[in-house]
Design a protein around this motif. Structure first.
Motif, PDB file in Angstrom:
ATOM      1  N   UNK A 271      38.761  49.411  47.134  1.00  0.00           N
ATOM      2  CA  UNK A 271      38.727  49.257  46.062  1.00  0.00           C
ATOM      3  C   UNK A 271      37.640  50.973  45.148  1.00  0.00           C
ATOM      4  N   UNK A 272      37.578  51.855  47.055  1.00  0.00           N
ATOM      5  CA  UNK A 272      36.693  53.116  45.901  1.00  0.00           C
ATOM      6  C   UNK A 272      37.752  54.145  46.121  1.00  0.00           C
ATOM      7  N   UNK A 273      38.565  54.034  47.047  1.00  0.00           N
ATOM      8  CA  UNK A 273      39.923  54.967  47.151  1.00  0.00           C
ATOM      9  C   UNK A 273      40.800  54.407  45.483  1.00  0.00           C
ATOM     10  N   UNK A 274      40.770  53.502  45.364  1.00  0.00           N
ATOM     11  CA  UNK A 274      42.170  53.197  44.670  1.00  0.00           C
ATOM     12  C   UNK A 274      41.057  53.592  42.930  1.00  0.00           C
ATOM     13  N   UNK A 316      39.783  44.020  45.324  1.00  0.00           N
ATOM     14  CA  UNK A 316      39.399  43.260  44.001  1.00  0.00           C
ATOM     15  C   UNK A 316      40.249  43.785  43.205  1.00  0.00           C
ATOM     16  N   UNK A 317      40.799  45.241  42.870  1.00  0.00           N
ATOM     17  CA  UNK A 317      41.736  45.767  41.979  1.00  0.00           C
ATOM     18  C   UNK A 317      43.690  44.989  42.788  1.00  0.00           C
ATOM     19  N   UNK A 318      43.339  45.195  44.022  1.00  0.00           N
ATOM     20  CA  UNK A 318      45.099  44.910  43.911  1.00  0.00           C
ATOM     21  C   UNK A 318      45.189  42.732  43.848  1.00  0.00           C
ATOM     22  N   UNK A 319      43.791  42.377  44.133  1.00  0.00           N
ATOM     23  CA  UNK A 319      44.352  40.693  44.082  1.00  0.00           C
ATOM     24  C   UNK A 319      44.616  40.354  42.382  1.00  0.00           C
ATOM     25  N   UNK A 320      43.776  41.277  41.830  1.00  0.00           N
ATOM     26  CA  UNK A 320      43.284  41.033  40.080  1.00  0.00           C
ATOM     27  C   UNK A 320      45.160  41.136  39.462  1.00  0.00           C
ATOM     28  N   UNK A 321      45.424  42.406  40.182  1.00  0.00           N
ATOM     29  CA  UNK A 321      46.861  42.910  39.534  1.00  0.00           C
ATOM     30  C   UNK A 321      48.160  41.688  40.643  1.00  0.00           C
ATOM     31  N   UNK A 322      47.815  41.867  41.673  1.00  0.00           N
ATOM     32  CA  UNK A 322      49.004  40.171  42.180  1.00  0.00           C
ATOM     33  C   UNK A 322      48.485  39.377  42.389  1.00  0.00           C
ATOM     34  N   UNK A 323      47.249  38.697  42.211  1.00  0.00           N
ATOM     35  CA  UNK A 323      46.374  37.945  42.877  1.00  0.00           C
ATOM     36  C   UNK A 323      46.740  37.003  44.035  1.00  0.00           C
TER      37      UNK A 323
END
Length: 600
Positions: A271-274, A316-323
């Motif tokens: 998440x920090x890198x994103x 967190x970001x990946x799970x939120x946008x990919x599920x």
């Protein structure tokens, strides 16, 4: 085994393939004797009289025919609905060891197994027509058989379509083999398929990729090399890979580099890198638009979409946008060009923009991250567990003044598991809530007192430790932030609240937890408690309802998208609707079973 043309027209690559095939294909022996010579002379005479007819007859065997009339029942099967105007080309291929009539239209590939007639003379009316949508196909390759060590050439076997299929919450690639030994036949199909697939304009052709080699267990580069890069190569996507060497490396490149040649940016990390790459894209957009970031401004959208390959501890970001946290699923979303507009928050202090981000935490969340950063020498999982336990042992509230502009909303009651209820907010569609001046006459709602933790999130923040999300009351693109304020409570009650995140129970069903929906938030710490790292027996029995220790230090730890930021004094957070495009989809609910929190 598979090869693709090097030029867009594909003619040169196919001409070379045909020459190789002519050299390797077996030649049938000529017939001998007077009967064979007479037949040969007769064929030669017919060729001289009607050369064009003979040429058409020879080509009709190997080249697919263009469809100009109504398709026959043999091609489509009984009762098949088909628009003849959409038919481009037809032919015979072997699919899953069955000979099939195959039809290519502008939107799909349709095939029907060829079955012999019954003893009564009836055709195979029971044959079932199947198809694959071209929108689910991302690559077509020539299939050849090669010997060990052979790099080029080989015996032509046919074509292979690579499709994107969904299995539960995951996306995977699945090959579909169209076997045919005719080079001319495959050439025509190959060119038509390539032309149709090139018509999907949203699919990227060139990407800038940033890989954080230190993310999580230092497996980010291996994840990209083994699981993502082969898929990009298969889809003919050019990837310019940069392995970051320090914090801020990606920010420096995106601020100064040339981005015109790219269709998107991909981040492989946590998440920090994103958050760093997203902030860099948005900052570059403001610079290109001439916006003054050191003022209350309306930001412009990032020019390029961002792809997130999960390679961190929470993602967190990946799970939120990919599920789901799955690198192949994330790569397939990028390849297929799935795009989702996502809200982004801006964080400002003392009149200056600090950064763009998706979520932040103050209090318990900030102190936990600050303690974990002091023990970077520990493994990531142990470091997080250690920081959570030590911060809980020294749990003390912060004396804060929390103000926010509430969103005018319609209240809707939604049933939750086990009979619990929460209120979901929806923004008023008649107002663009993120783009209004926050200094208008609308009153600010203020909360003062001792708070254990404050979370402000513009996205649901799904992860394996929070299957419902850290902020289930918000969405990816509804233009609002979820404000979760945890008032002062005992240590045992606060731990119960944290454990609720790891299951499907309502984590806000406590009297000391407040949730609000806002479009702007101000947080002004009025004191700071500071404790030594070593926890004494007296400190372990400390009552968290006591007044915190006042410190003369002016910087306060904030956890912004997994990065530790020391912010002096007040922090202003504003939400900006749909400010960035992410490769992915809008996942409202994730069908994951109850997950236990690994840090408690």
């Amino acid at each position: 085994m598979f090869e693709s043309p090097r030029k867009s027209t594909n003619r040169h690559a196919w001409s070379e393939s045909q020459e190789e095939l002519r050299e390797t294909q077996p030649v049938s022996p000529l017939k001998t004797g007077s009967r064979g010579r007479k037949k040969k002379r007769k064929q030669h005479k017919q060729h001289q009289q009607h050369p064009q007819r003979q040429q058409r007859s020879n080509r009709s065997v190997s080249i697919p025919r263009l469809r100009t009339g109504k398709p026959s029942a043999l091609t489509l099967g009984k009762g098949a609905a088909f628009n003849a105007e959409d038919a481009i080309v037809k032919g015979i291929f072997e699919i899953e060891k069955k000979s099939c009539d195959v039809v290519l239209t502008a939107t799909r590939v349709i095939w029907t197994p060829i079955e012999p007639e019954t003893p009564t003379g009836e055709s195979g009316s029971w044959r079932r027509e199947e198809h694959v949508e071209l929108r689910n196909v991302f690559a077509v390759k020539v299939k050849r058989r090669r010997s060990v060590g052979q790099q080029w050439g080989g015996t032509l076997l046919g074509l292979t379509l690579f499709c994107c299929v969904r299995k539960g919450a995951k996306l995977k690639e699945r090959p579909m083999h169209l076997n045919n030994l005719s080079a001319d036949h495959c050439e025509v199909w190959f060119r038509h398929l390539k032309d149709l697939l090139s018509g999907f304009q949203d699919r990227p052709k060139s990407l800038m990729v940033f890989v954080n080699p230190t993310s999580h267990r230092k497996e980010a580069y291996q994840t990209y090399r083994d699981e993502v890069a082969p898929l990009f190569k298969l889809a003919d996507i050019k990837a310019d890979v940069t392995v970051t060497k320090r914090r801020g490396h990606a920010l420096a490149i995106l601020r100064e580099g040339q981005l015109d040649a790219y269709d998107g940016v991909v981040c492989v990390g946590g998440d920090g890198s994103v958050a760093e790459v997203a902030h860099a894209l948005l900052l570059r957009a403001q610079m290109d638009a001439g916006r003054d970031t050191d003022s209350i401004f309306t930001p412009v959208r990032a020019a390029l979409p961002l792809g997130v390959i999960p390679a961190g501890s929470t993602d967190i970001v990946a799970c939120s946008v990919h599920g789901i946290s799955h690198p192949v699923t994330a790569a397939m979303h990028i390849i297929m060009g799935h795009r989702q507009a996502v809200d982004v928050s801006s964080f400002s202090s003392q009149g200056r923009l600090i950064r763009f981000g998706f979520s932040c935490m103050f209090g318990f969340g900030g102190r936990t991250l600050a303690l974990a950063e002091k023990h970077r020498w520990m493994p990531p999982s142990q470091r997080l567990e250690f920081a959570v336990i030590r911060t809980l042992a020294n749990l003390k509230p912060e004396d804060c003044e929390l103000s926010f502009l509430s969103v005018k909303q319609d209240q809707e009651t939604t049933k939750e598991p086990k009979g619990q209820k929460i209120l979901l907010s929806r923004r008023d569609s008649s107002r663009n809530i993120g783009e209004q001046d926050i200094e208008d006459d609308e009153p600010w709602v203020t909360i003062q007192g001792l708070l254990l933790n404050i979370s402000i999130m513009a996205i649901p923040c799904l992860c394996s430790m929070a299957p419902r999300g850290l902020a289930p009351n918000t969405r990816l693109d509804n233009g609002s932030m979820s404000v979760i304020a945890v008032r002062n409570a005992s240590r045992s009650e606060f731990i119960k609240h944290l454990k609720r995140y790891g299951n499907l129970n309502n984590q806000f069903g406590f009297p000391f937890v407040e949730t609000h929906t806002a479009r702007a938030v101000r947080l002004r710490p009025r004191s700071r408690g500071d404790w030594a790292e070593d926890v004494s027996e007296k400190a372990a029995d400390f009552d968290s309802k006591n007044i915190p220790i006042i410190s003369s230090e002016v910087s306060y730890p904030w956890n912004i998208d997994g990065d530790l930021l020391e912010v002096p004094g007040e922090l202003l957070i504003r939400v900006h609707p749909q400010l960035i495009l992410l490769f992915g989809v809008n996942t409202e609910e994730v069908d994951d079973g109850p997950a236990k929190c690994g840090c408690i």
